[in-house]
Structure formats: C-alpha cells, structure tokens
Design a protein around this motif. Structure first.
Motif, PDB file in Angstrom:
ATOM      1  N   THR A  88     -15.302  12.811  23.530  1.00  0.00           N
ATOM      2  CA  THR A  88     -15.046  12.207  22.225  1.00  0.00           C
ATOM      3  C   THR A  88     -15.768  13.036  21.176  1.00  0.00           C
ATOM      4  O   THR A  88     -17.001  13.119  21.178  1.00  0.00           O
ATOM      5  CB  THR A  88     -15.545  10.756  22.178  1.00  0.00           C
ATOM      6  OG1 THR A  88     -14.868   9.986  23.182  1.00  0.00           O
ATOM      7  CG2 THR A  88     -15.282  10.142  20.805  1.00  0.00           C
TER       8      THR A  88
ATOM      9  N   ASN B 238     -12.702  13.910  12.196  1.00  0.00           N
ATOM     10  CA  ASN B 238     -13.664  14.901  11.725  1.00  0.00           C
ATOM     11  C   ASN B 238     -13.223  15.449  10.369  1.00  0.00           C
ATOM     12  O   ASN B 238     -12.040  15.420  10.028  1.00  0.00           O
ATOM     13  CB  ASN B 238     -13.783  16.043  12.732  1.00  0.00           C
ATOM     14  CG  ASN B 238     -14.183  15.550  14.104  1.00  0.00           C
ATOM     15  OD1 ASN B 238     -15.318  15.142  14.322  1.00  0.00           O
ATOM     16  ND2 ASN B 238     -13.226  15.563  15.045  1.00  0.00           N
TER      17      ASN B 238
ATOM     18  N   THR C 239     -20.764  13.220  18.102  1.00  0.00           N
ATOM     19  CA  THR C 239     -20.355  12.305  17.038  1.00  0.00           C
ATOM     20  C   THR C 239     -21.327  12.318  15.866  1.00  0.00           C
ATOM     21  O   THR C 239     -22.542  12.419  16.027  1.00  0.00           O
ATOM     22  CB  THR C 239     -20.260  10.859  17.573  1.00  0.00           C
ATOM     23  OG1 THR C 239     -21.534  10.461  18.089  1.00  0.00           O
ATOM     24  CG2 THR C 239     -19.224  10.756  18.682  1.00  0.00           C
ATOM     25  N   ASN C 240     -20.747  12.227  14.681  1.00  0.00           N
ATOM     26  CA  ASN C 240     -21.497  11.996  13.440  1.00  0.00           C
ATOM     27  C   ASN C 240     -22.577  13.038  13.176  1.00  0.00           C
ATOM     28  O   ASN C 240     -23.661  12.718  12.677  1.00  0.00           O
ATOM     29  CB  ASN C 240     -22.112  10.588  13.459  1.00  0.00           C
ATOM     30  CG  ASN C 240     -21.067   9.508  13.615  1.00  0.00           C
ATOM     31  OD1 ASN C 240     -19.996   9.571  13.019  1.00  0.00           O
ATOM     32  ND2 ASN C 240     -21.352   8.530  14.463  1.00  0.00           N
TER      33      ASN C 240
ATOM     34  N   SER D 140     -19.938  12.949  24.383  1.00  0.00           N
ATOM     35  CA  SER D 140     -19.625  12.562  23.008  1.00  0.00           C
ATOM     36  C   SER D 140     -20.417  13.425  22.032  1.00  0.00           C
ATOM     37  O   SER D 140     -21.618  13.640  22.210  1.00  0.00           O
ATOM     38  CB  SER D 140     -19.943  11.083  22.768  1.00  0.00           C
ATOM     39  OG  SER D 140     -21.320  10.818  22.908  1.00  0.00           O
TER      40      SER D 140
ATOM     41  N   ASN E 258     -17.678  14.041  12.814  1.00  0.00           N
ATOM     42  CA  ASN E 258     -18.476  15.210  12.443  1.00  0.00           C
ATOM     43  C   ASN E 258     -17.989  15.792  11.120  1.00  0.00           C
ATOM     44  O   ASN E 258     -16.794  15.759  10.817  1.00  0.00           O
ATOM     45  CB  ASN E 258     -18.390  16.262  13.538  1.00  0.00           C
ATOM     46  CG  ASN E 258     -18.864  15.736  14.878  1.00  0.00           C
ATOM     47  OD1 ASN E 258     -20.048  15.497  15.082  1.00  0.00           O
ATOM     48  ND2 ASN E 258     -17.923  15.521  15.808  1.00  0.00           N
TER      49      ASN E 258
ATOM     50  N   THR F  92     -15.911  13.112  17.267  1.00  0.00           N
ATOM     51  CA  THR F  92     -15.448  12.370  16.104  1.00  0.00           C
ATOM     52  C   THR F  92     -16.562  12.161  15.091  1.00  0.00           C
ATOM     53  O   THR F  92     -17.748  12.150  15.432  1.00  0.00           O
ATOM     54  CB  THR F  92     -14.879  10.996  16.542  1.00  0.00           C
ATOM     55  OG1 THR F  92     -14.257  10.360  15.433  1.00  0.00           O
ATOM     56  CG2 THR F  92     -15.972  10.097  17.089  1.00  0.00           C
TER      57      THR F  92
ATOM     58  N   SER G   3     -25.540  13.279  18.794  1.00  0.00           N
ATOM     59  CA  SER G   3     -25.135  12.460  17.650  1.00  0.00           C
ATOM     60  C   SER G   3     -26.191  12.464  16.551  1.00  0.00           C
ATOM     61  O   SER G   3     -27.401  12.568  16.808  1.00  0.00           O
ATOM     62  CB  SER G   3     -24.874  11.014  18.091  1.00  0.00           C
ATOM     63  OG  SER G   3     -26.056  10.403  18.577  1.00  0.00           O
TER      64      SER G   3
END
Length: 588
Positions: A432, A470, A411-412, A409, A436, A434, A377
């Motif tokens: 997960t 995303n 993410t970001n 995960s 990105n 998400t 992340s």
C-alpha cells in the motif's frame, strides 16, 4: 527571494559597554515551504525551531535556503543579562531603486544601529524588490570585543567549495572559540562561478554531556563524537528493548549499527506526537565532515525482525563532506555508493520507520530500506544528493522476496527536493503506497515516484500493490518523469514489472506526467486509471537523449511498446497516443 553572502568587518562605536546587553538564546531557521515541515535548522539550545525559556525571537532575517525562501531568527532575552557578547542585529538596503532603507531595526536600539561600545560584523545580502529585481542589502551583527566568551562565540561562513568566505572575528578564522560548537544556517551566495550554496555557522557555548543510557554520556550539541557511546548503548539494550535518546544533535564519526530487534527513538516523545521537522525536538544524527562508513549513518545487520526507528533525524551533512573519502566514492564508478547513504536497512522483516527525517545525504539515497512487511509512515526525505553529479533518492525501497505475505505500507511521507528519484521501489507485492507527497520546487530530479526492478536485481513484483492517493508536484523542468512505471527507461533489456495499480493520484508537472515503459504482462497486467495529470511539459521543448539520439516530445502520458495495461485501465486520450515511444534513454 533572498541570496545571502557574508563578509565580515569590524566597526567600533565607542569605549563604554551599553546597558542593553542581552542573553543570546541561539538561532533557528525556517522555510516558507510548509511541506518541508517549516523547520530547516533547529536551535542548538532547544533542538527545535524555538527559543529557550526566558528568550524570544527578537531578530528575524530574511534568507533563501535550500528549500526556498525562509527566515533566520535570533533569540535573546531582550533585557540586561550581565555578561553577554551579543547586542542585536539590523539590516539596511543599499540606496538604490527598490531599496527600503532600514529594512530591519535592531530591537535593542530601535534603529539600524549598534549600541555604543560594540563591534559590528558586516554581512551582505541580495534581496528581491517588489518589482522583482535584486538589490544589495547589508546586515550587521553587533557584539562586544572580548577574549572571554560566555553565551555567544561569534559567526563565520564557509562556501560549499570549502573556502572561508568570512572568518569569525573572535578567532580570526572559519572556526569557533575553543569548546564552542557551531549550529548551521543554509543560504545561497553569489560567487565567481555564479550562485552557489554556503553555510553560516553560529557559535554556541559548550554544553555538558548528557546520559544517554546507564554508564554512557554524549555531547548533545554536535561538537564531540557520540557514535561510540550510542553504539555502546545499543549493545547493552536487550533484544526487544528500547533505547531512548535525549533530544539533541549527536555528531557521528562512525556509523550506528543496530544488530538486534529493538526500538530506537527520541525520549519523551510519543509515537502519536508530531513528526520530527516540525515543533517536536528530536535526536539528530549528523555526519562529521570526514564521516565515511560502509552503510551510512545508520544501518541494520541483515536478517533482523522487529526493528523500529521513531522520531530520529539523520543529517548527512553533505555540504561539509564534499572533500571526504565518501564524496570521492560518490564521484567514482562504484555502482552502489553506499558510503554516501544516510541509512541502510538490510533485509529487515516487520520493521518500522516512523515520524523521522532523512536529509542531505551525500549521494545514493536518503534511506535504503529492504524488507518484507515494512511500515514506513509520516517521515520526511529531503534535499538528498545533488543533481546531476552526486544524485540521491529520497527513499529506495524493495521487498526482500516475492512471497504472498510481504505486504508493506509506505504512507503519508513527504519527499522534498531529492535529486534522483523521490520514492523508488524495486518490488512491493500486495503493498500500500498512499498519501505520500512528492515536491520538486527547487532542485532537479529524474523522477518523482518510480516502480522499478533495478535491472532485475529485485523482484519487480507489484501484484496486488496499490499506488493511490499520492501527490506529485514538479515545478517546470524539475522532473523528467513525474511518475515512471517500468525499468526499461533506464536499462536496455530488463525484466518486465508484474502487475500493480496506479490509480487516483494527483500529478502536476514533469516532462511526462506518467511514463510507462517495461511494465505489465498478459498474466499480470498493469492498471493505470483515474489519475489527475496537469501542467506537464517543459520550457525547453523536445528532448534528445544523449545516449541513443531518440527525440522525446513532452506529454501527459507516454506509453511505450513495452507496456501492457489491464482492461480496467482508463483509455488514453487521442492526444496521449501521439506519445507512444520507446522510452529507453540510459545516461540522461
């Protein structure tokens, strides 16, 4: 847009040295492109895009770098500083249509001139005019003639083909004075073969080594190899412990190996601080020009649990390594090309990568990460590889197994101008993915985000996985597929991907917005729904696959016969169904 080429000349303006000499506080390079984190090349004194105390960015030059337009800022005290070699910078456009004369005055003289008694190093630049044309512009760096350097050791420039475009007047070659170290600025140049990349090196005075753990010191300026000292610190870190490295640039002649559960991070930086690449000074690992290690700059031994890497920058230094043994491996038929990786995290359970940067990998990938229960992340993966001969993914991820509790995960994270696939996965059961952002604005890539199984070498299990929220932004002709789901596009008869939900993503550009080929079964169908897709297509028209002869017409969604979607998938519109084709095209 600015194209930067450098040629050095010497002009002497007098015999008496001026009173306006200033302390040189280093330089740093920023980009206009905020998704890149703005800071492209940090100051060798502060290890961030900032000036050291007592100095300020008095001189700002416009350039185009690998991420687009940007600025190079030179720091100085702006006041008399006793012994100094740096006397400011100015820039003058050629006297042609669109030129503005004195583009940037020297802050020390208030005009486009050097103080009396100094030499000037002459740099040539192409700048864009208000009318969109390119004209020549001239940059002059002012310095005194000396054989004893204190705060500034001159500049030189080498093109990506390893030729010395402009020697350092202090050394007569593309080098820094003895014991000085170089901080890089990336620019584009015009050469005999057209536009190409080039690096300007600004020479900094030597810095004293710093203690990085009890009994071990290392050079934080990137001049002397630090890999032996860092590996020694890892060896003495207890299992479950933390190694905190001072912010700085650490040159690596050999790879860094983590062989136990531990945390590797930048000291004095909290997990909640801004990620590297913004204003946060971080420990940066830079590959030496001859660097070649089996698993890249940073690797874990296989089978570890609980490794954390936080606020660390990995710089593959690809432009300086194009003549290395690792580059020869990249150009070979070796299918893995691991010596070109920046990092290789191997079968690591409950491991974390946070707030870090992986940039300029030679080839292969910026980060290979295999493991269950992974957390990845707030990282940036940027400018890895070169399309099409030495491509690299940003992040290459896969779960190690297809067990039920492998949920990871991703993410970001930011994926910027990588050259193979921005984010590619081999399996992500219950994962997960998400938040990105994938951006291809300058460099060409095959895919923005891809769900794969690497020809069946990894499980390809996406049951329970959600790819949502995303954003993929591909400029015209910078991505073939903005999003690719399935391995059949790359391989003739791969296993079909199992399950997965690709929903509520925002996709702009790509020859195809989404291509679905080799995904979904009757037991584990694929769900594709509520994705916003725009701007798909190409300036080149239809595409003919070189290996199969198949002709592809661009479309919002291409759904091949090798795709089985769930009942909850958003029905494709009539205009989409016209693009139901077999997407296999190995060797594009």
């Amino acid at each position: 847009m600015v194209l930067f080429s450098l040629f050095l000349s010497v002009a002497h303006a007098g015999n008496s040295l001026p009173a306006q000499q200033v302390a040189f506080g280093g330089s740093f390079e920023t980009t206009d492109f905020q998704n890149a984190g703005n800071c492209v090349n940090p100051n060798g004194h502060t290890f961030a895009c900032s000036c050291p105390g007592g100095t300020a960015p008095k001189f700002s030059l416009r350039v185009i770098n690998d991420s687009g337009g940007g600025n190079v800022n030179f720091c100085s005290s702006g006041a008399p500083a006793g012994s100094s070699e740096f006397y400011g910078v100015y820039q003058i456009d050629d006297a042609v249509a669109g030129g503005i004369g004195c583009r940037k005055a020297n802050a020390l003289t208030g005009s486009c001139s050097c103080p009396a008694g100094t030499y000037s190093e002459h740099m040539q630049t192409l700048v864009d005019t208000a009318g969109g044309t390119f004209i020549n512009s001239n940059i002059y760096m002012c310095m005194k003639a000396t054989s004893s350097w204190t705060s500034f050791g001159g500049v030189f420039q080498k093109d990506d083909n390893n030729s010395c475009r402009a020697p350092n007047q202090y050394t007569g070659g593309c080098s820094c004075p003895a014991n000085f170290s170089a901080v890089t600025t990336r620019v584009l140049v015009n050469g005999s073969g057209g536009q190409g990349g080039s690096t300007i090196y600004t020479c900094y005075p030597p810095a004293q080594s710093v203690q990085i753990c009890p009994g071990q010191t290392a050079d934080p300026t990137g001049r002397v190899d630090a890999s032996t000292a860092i590996n020694a610190c890892i060896s003495q870190t207890v299992a479950g412990g933390t190694l905190e490295l001072p912010a700085g640039t650490y040159l690596l002649n050999t790879g860094i190996i983590i062989n136990k559960a531990m945390t590797l991070k930048t000291s004095l930086v909290a997990l909640t601080d801004e990620p590297c690449g913004n204003s946060t000074p971080c420990a940066t690992f830079v590959a030496s020009p001859t660097f070649s290690a089996a698993n890249g700059l940073l690797a874990t031994t296989s089978g570890l649990t609980g490794v954390t890497i936080d606020h660390i920058v990995l710089n593959g230094n690809r432009f300086a390594r194009l003549s290395s043994a690792a580059a020869n491996t990249c150009r070979s038929t070796d299918p893995l090309k691991a010596p070109g990786f920046n990092a290789n995290i191997q079968n690591c359970k409950s491991c974390k990568l946070t707030n870090s940067v992986s940039t300029r990998a030679l080839c292969g990938t910026g980060m290979s990460f295999v493991g269950d229960k992974a957390t990845i992340s707030n990282n940036t993966f940027s400018y890895n590889g070169d399309h099409p001969s030495m491509v690299a993914d940003g992040l290459t991820f896969s779960n190690a197994t297809a067990a039920d509790d492998v949920n990871s995960s991703i993410t970001n994270n930011k994926f910027i101008d990588n050259t193979d696939v921005g984010l590619i996965m081999g399996s992500a059961k219950n994962g997960t993915i998400t938040g990105n952002v994938v951006t291809q604005s300058q460099l060409v890539a095959y895919v923005g985000i891809m769900l794969d199984n690497f020809a069946g070498n990894w499980p390809g299990n996406y049951v329970g996985a959600t790819v949502s929220g995303n954003t993929v932004n591909c400029a015209v002709d910078k991505c073939f597929y903005a999003v690719q789901i399935g391995a059949h596009t790359w391989y003739a008869s791969p296993p079909t991907l199992l399950g997965g939900s690709v929903i509520n993503n925002t996709i702009t550009g790509g020859f195809f917005g989404i291509n679905i080929d080799g995904a979904g079964t009757s037991t584990y169908p694929l769900t594709v729904a509520n994705n916003t897709i725009s701007g798909w297509g190409t300036a080149l028209g239809a595409y003919t696959c070189p290996s199969t002869g198949a002709v592809f017409t661009p479309g919002r969604i291409n759904r091949s016969p090798h795709a089985l979607l769930s009942a909850s998938s958003t029905p494709v519109s009539p205009s989409d169904t016209a693009f139901v084709t077999d997407g296999y095209c190995y060797g594009r």
